[in-house]
Scaffold this motif. Structure first.
Motif, PDB file in Angstrom:
ATOM      1  N   UNK A  62       0.862  -1.185   0.000  1.00 34.38           N
ATOM      2  CA  UNK A  62       0.000   0.000   0.000  1.00 34.38           C
ATOM      3  C   UNK A  62       0.895   1.229   0.000  1.00 34.38           C
ATOM      4  N   UNK A  63       0.553   2.230  -0.803  1.00 34.49           N
ATOM      5  CA  UNK A  63       1.354   3.455  -0.900  1.00 34.49           C
ATOM      6  C   UNK A  63       0.753   4.520   0.015  1.00 34.49           C
ATOM      7  N   UNK A  64       1.221   4.570   1.258  1.00 32.99           N
ATOM      8  CA  UNK A  64       0.611   5.448   2.261  1.00 32.99           C
ATOM      9  C   UNK A  64       1.409   6.738   2.454  1.00 32.99           C
ATOM     10  N   UNK A  65       2.644   6.668   2.890  1.00 32.70           N
ATOM     11  CA  UNK A  65       3.593   7.793   2.898  1.00 32.70           C
ATOM     12  C   UNK A  65       3.445   8.808   4.017  1.00 32.70           C
ATOM     13  N   UNK A  66       2.336   8.919   4.696  1.00 31.51           N
ATOM     14  CA  UNK A  66       2.233   9.935   5.744  1.00 31.51           C
ATOM     15  C   UNK A  66       0.833  10.025   6.312  1.00 31.51           C
ATOM     16  N   UNK A  67       0.604  11.062   7.104  1.00 32.49           N
ATOM     17  CA  UNK A  67      -0.690  11.241   7.769  1.00 32.49           C
ATOM     18  C   UNK A  67      -1.802  11.502   6.766  1.00 32.49           C
ATOM     19  N   UNK A  68      -1.516  12.320   5.743  1.00 35.95           N
ATOM     20  CA  UNK A  68      -2.524  12.675   4.748  1.00 35.95           C
ATOM     21  C   UNK A  68      -2.418  11.702   3.579  1.00 35.95           C
ATOM     22  N   UNK A  69      -3.416  10.835   3.448  1.00 36.41           N
ATOM     23  CA  UNK A  69      -3.426   9.800   2.423  1.00 36.41           C
ATOM     24  C   UNK A  69      -4.705   9.933   1.604  1.00 36.41           C
ATOM     25  N   UNK A  70      -4.563  10.104   0.292  1.00 33.71           N
ATOM     26  CA  UNK A  70      -5.743  10.092  -0.573  1.00 33.71           C
ATOM     27  C   UNK A  70      -6.030   8.639  -0.926  1.00 33.71           C
ATOM     28  N   UNK A  71      -7.287   8.166  -0.797  1.00 38.57           N
ATOM     29  CA  UNK A  71      -7.544   6.724  -0.833  1.00 38.57           C
ATOM     30  C   UNK A  71      -7.653   6.093  -2.213  1.00 38.57           C
ATOM     31  N   UNK A  72      -7.386   6.835  -3.274  1.00 40.72           N
ATOM     32  CA  UNK A  72      -7.405   6.284  -4.628  1.00 40.72           C
ATOM     33  C   UNK A  72      -6.135   6.689  -5.360  1.00 40.72           C
ATOM     34  N   UNK A  73      -5.646   5.823  -6.240  1.00 34.77           N
ATOM     35  CA  UNK A  73      -4.478   6.145  -7.040  1.00 34.77           C
ATOM     36  C   UNK A  73      -4.584   5.474  -8.400  1.00 34.77           C
ATOM     37  N   UNK A  74      -3.616   5.755  -9.282  1.00 38.66           N
ATOM     38  CA  UNK A  74      -3.674   5.325 -10.671  1.00 38.66           C
ATOM     39  C   UNK A  74      -2.327   4.734 -11.071  1.00 38.66           C
ATOM     40  N   UNK A  75      -2.361   3.638 -11.838  1.00 31.34           N
ATOM     41  CA  UNK A  75      -1.157   3.100 -12.477  1.00 31.34           C
ATOM     42  C   UNK A  75      -1.425   3.012 -13.971  1.00 31.34           C
ATOM     43  N   UNK A  76      -0.502   3.515 -14.787  1.00 32.26           N
ATOM     44  CA  UNK A  76      -0.666   3.549 -16.240  1.00 32.26           C
ATOM     45  C   UNK A  76       0.443   2.732 -16.893  1.00 32.26           C
ATOM     46  N   UNK A  77       0.064   1.769 -17.709  1.00 31.14           N
ATOM     47  CA  UNK A  77       1.027   0.889 -18.358  1.00 31.14           C
ATOM     48  C   UNK A  77       1.594   1.567 -19.601  1.00 31.14           C
ATOM     49  N   UNK A  78       2.922   1.714 -19.646  1.00 32.62           N
ATOM     50  CA  UNK A  78       3.597   2.373 -20.765  1.00 32.62           C
ATOM     51  C   UNK A  78       4.084   1.386 -21.825  1.00 32.62           C
ATOM     52  N   UNK A  79       4.246   0.130 -21.460  1.00 34.80           N
ATOM     53  CA  UNK A  79       4.817  -0.881 -22.353  1.00 34.80           C
ATOM     54  C   UNK A  79       3.716  -1.744 -22.959  1.00 34.80           C
ATOM     55  N   UNK A  80       4.080  -2.522 -24.009  1.00 36.77           N
ATOM     56  CA  UNK A  80       3.109  -3.332 -24.745  1.00 36.77           C
ATOM     57  C   UNK A  80       3.177  -4.790 -24.289  1.00 36.77           C
ATOM     58  N   UNK A  81       2.128  -5.299 -23.626  1.00 40.54           N
ATOM     59  CA  UNK A  81       2.128  -6.715 -23.246  1.00 40.54           C
ATOM     60  C   UNK A  81       2.225  -7.601 -24.483  1.00 40.54           C
ATOM     61  N   UNK A  82       3.034  -8.642 -24.399  1.00 39.03           N
ATOM     62  CA  UNK A  82       3.195  -9.554 -25.515  1.00 39.03           C
ATOM     63  C   UNK A  82       4.178  -9.093 -26.566  1.00 39.03           C
ATOM     64  N   UNK A  83       4.581  -7.828 -26.518  1.00 38.29           N
ATOM     65  CA  UNK A  83       5.566  -7.292 -27.470  1.00 38.29           C
ATOM     66  C   UNK A  83       6.809  -6.815 -26.732  1.00 38.29           C
ATOM     67  N   UNK A  84       6.616  -5.937 -25.748  1.00 35.78           N
ATOM     68  CA  UNK A  84       7.735  -5.436 -24.950  1.00 35.78           C
ATOM     69  C   UNK A  84       8.073  -6.351 -23.781  1.00 35.78           C
ATOM     70  N   UNK A  85       7.088  -7.095 -23.298  1.00 36.70           N
ATOM     71  CA  UNK A  85       7.325  -7.948 -22.128  1.00 36.70           C
ATOM     72  C   UNK A  85       6.292  -9.060 -22.077  1.00 36.70           C
ATOM     73  N   UNK A  86       6.608 -10.100 -21.304  1.00 38.66           N
ATOM     74  CA  UNK A  86       5.691 -11.197 -21.004  1.00 38.66           C
ATOM     75  C   UNK A  86       5.609 -11.345 -19.484  1.00 38.66           C
ATOM     76  N   UNK A  87       4.426 -11.706 -18.979  1.00 38.93           N
ATOM     77  CA  UNK A  87       4.226 -11.794 -17.536  1.00 38.93           C
ATOM     78  C   UNK A  87       3.942 -10.419 -16.973  1.00 38.93           C
TER      79      UNK A  87
END
Length: 241
Positions: free
Chosen positions: A146-171
């Motif tokens: 969990x990415x908490x970091x301190x007293x003030x924590x916003x309860x939602x976050x985002x991860x964006x995939x930059x690479x191409x599954x099956x082309x740049x990486x597998x798994x």
């Protein structure tokens, strides 16, 4: 779950069906926003990883028992695209975060604007930016966390995939787990290049069998990369100490 919506020529405006996104977050603790980034934007962000002037620190995961791989935290000012995305997403998320806190009995409400929330973080000593790029090679993975970091924590976050599954990486699948009094389960969330997964940082409310509210603890991570190279951007809305 995937949210539907038409992408425009300005993907940082994230023009999605926010009512459907809210329903998915309530039900699953995550939702996929398709094609938030164009391929050329993904390539540009991934290329930044080789530079030092954009970042405030580099973390080698194995040194801290976080897994294998590494990541870098951006320095302020953020790249313009990430600055715009962070500010475009937050106003849609703050009402959801406020409702979740009320349901969980947490006496914290978030302001409508990201800059006001970040000012609260900075006044509490949380002044370091948290958006980051993660880099994985063969055999690398990210432990559930969990990415908490301190007293003030916003309860939602985002991860964006930059690479191409099956082309740049597998798994290297994005994995979420949830734990509650009625058990645990894990979910693998498939992503394509440019997709973003929006998810709960720490906990979310859910309806109990008796009709009340129960607390569900969330964690996320990345499974073992079998081959290639995988880059991801993480957008966290609170800053750290």
């Amino acid at each position: 779950m995937k949210a539907t919506g038409m992408r425009t020529d300005k993907p940082d405006s994230v023009p999605y069906d926010w009512a459907e996104i809210e329903r998915s977050l309530d039900a699953h603790g995550n939702v996929v926003l398709p094609r938030v980034l164009r391929p050329e934007q993904c390539a540009h962000l991934a290329a930044l990883y080789a530079r030092d002037d954009c970042f405030r620190s580099r973390i080698v995961m194995a040194r801290h028992n976080f897994g294998r791989g590494e990541y870098k935290y951006f320095a302020y000012p953020l790249p313009p695209l990430l600055h715009r995305l962070r500010h475009a997403l937050y106003p849609h998320l703050a009402p959801i975060a406020n409702r979740w806190n009320r349901q969980l009995g947490i006496d914290v409400q978030y302001p409508d604007e990201l800059d006001v929330f970040l000012d609260h973080c900075h006044r509490a000593g949380q002044t370091r930016p948290t958006p980051l790029i993660l880099q994985y090679g063969p055999g690398d993975y990210n432990c559930l966390h969990q990415d908490l970091y301190g007293e003030h924590v916003f309860p939602l976050q985002v991860a964006m995939l930059l690479s191409r599954p099956g082309a740049d990486f597998e798994g290297g699948e994005f994995v979420m787990t949830e734990s509650a009094s009625n058990g645990q389960h894990a979910e693998v969330i498939p992503l394509e290049q440019g997709d973003a997964v929006l998810f709960a940082v720490n906990q979310r409310p859910a309806t109990s069998k008796r009709g009340g509210t129960r607390k569900v603890a969330m964690r996320h991570g990345v499974s073992v990369l079998r081959s290639g190279m995988r880059h991801t951007v993480g957008l966290i809305f609170h800053d750290s100490r």
